[in-house]
Design a protein around this motif. Structure first.
Motif, short mmCIF file in Angstrom:
data_model
loop_
_atom_site.label_atom_id
_atom_site.label_comp_id
_atom_site.label_asym_id
_atom_site.label_seq_id
_atom_site.Cartn_x
_atom_site.Cartn_y
_atom_site.Cartn_z
N TYR A 1 39.49 39.87 49.40
CA TYR A 1 40.21 38.67 49.80
C TYR A 1 41.01 38.13 48.61
O TYR A 1 40.55 38.20 47.48
N TYR B 1 42.68 34.44 47.43
CA TYR B 1 42.75 33.01 47.67
C TYR B 1 43.64 32.37 46.61
O TYR B 1 43.81 32.91 45.51
N ARG C 1 35.42 44.92 51.64
CA ARG C 1 36.30 43.80 52.00
C ARG C 1 36.80 43.11 50.74
O ARG C 1 36.03 42.89 49.80
N PHE D 1 42.77 30.43 51.74
CA PHE D 1 42.86 31.84 52.08
C PHE D 1 44.31 32.32 52.10
O PHE D 1 45.19 31.65 52.65
N TYR E 1 43.53 39.28 53.47
CA TYR E 1 42.24 39.96 53.56
C TYR E 1 42.43 41.43 53.86
O TYR E 1 43.27 41.80 54.68
N SER F 1 33.41 41.44 49.43
CA SER F 1 32.15 41.34 50.16
C SER F 1 31.93 42.63 50.94
O SER F 1 32.81 43.50 51.01
N LEU G 1 42.64 33.66 43.11
CA LEU G 1 41.28 34.18 43.10
C LEU G 1 41.15 35.38 44.02
O LEU G 1 41.71 35.41 45.10
#
Lengths: 115, 113
Positions: free
Chosen positions: A33, A35, A31, A45, A48, A95, A91
């Protein structure tokens, strides 16, 4: 593994130019992401990925923003026709699927300044 | 989505214990509580995570009362290097909805010599 890497660390660009940022997640994390964080605020957010599939995009992600994660490895975030309001820290985090007892692992971010 | 409320800022001195409390009145049954630390110009770093009672690791302790409507991050004997912003987040980490976690303003901790 050295964690989540982001490149470049800093980018200064003129308004109207296109910029692209790269994120290399932890290799076993599927995963990823993106940000955005402005001064004095918490991260917001943007989008994703699970493997190579982009599963969700925030309304913050206007049509000038596009993100890709080819082959489910590194990811890129492109901003076209940058505006001064795009100035922020971008950012990347990764995960493991199925939740984790250790939260996200974030990169150090790319600070974008649009002049 | 459970929202959180934290003090905007706190001051402390080296060697003291610091307790930062977070309110999350609408926490759901499957929600976990996670704390992150962020230094200037760096990404947030995971500190500790818990569901109920007490969790302790080498960095901090997390106290969660029975009703789970609040939690307290405890930093023992802080040093100057603990000066940072601390975020409390609440969410169901196993539902894959980590992305929906709402980050507030955090608590800016200043440790003085």
């Amino acid at each position: 593994d050295t964690g989540v890497s982001q490149d470049p660390r800093h980018k200064i660009t003129k308004r109207g130019q296109n910029v692209t940022f790269r994120c290399d997640p932890i290799s076993e994390h599927n995963r990823l992401y993106w940000y955005r964080q402005t001064l004095g605020q918490g991260p917001e957010f943007l989008t994703y990925f699970q493997n190579e599939a982009q599963l969700e995009k925030s309304r913050l992600l206007s049509d000038r923003f596009s993100a890709e994660r080819p082959k489910g490895s590194f990811s890129t975030l492109e901003i076209q026709r940058t505006e001064q309001g795009d100035s922020a820290m971008y950012l990347c985090a990764s995960s493991l699927e199925g939740g984790t007892n250790y939260g996200y692992t974030f990169g150090s971010g790319t600070r974008l300044t649009v002049v | 989505l459970a929202k959180t409320t934290q003090p905007i800022s706190m001051d402390s001195y080296e060697g003291q214990e610091v307790n930062i409390t977070c309110s999350h009145n609408n926490i759901a049954t499957n929600d976990y509580i996670t704390w992150y630390q962020q230094f200037p110009s760096q990404g947030p770093r995971f500190i500790i995570q818990g569901y109920k009672t007490k969790v302790t690791n080498e960095v901090a302790s997390l106290f969660i009362p029975a009703d789970r409507k609040s939690s307290t991050l405890s930093l023992p004997r802080v040093s100057l290097s603990d000066t940072a912003v601390y975020y409390c987040l609440v969410g169901d980490i196993y539902a894959g909805n980590n992305r929906k976690l709402i980050w507030g303003l955090g608590t800016s901790l200043a440790v003085n010599p």
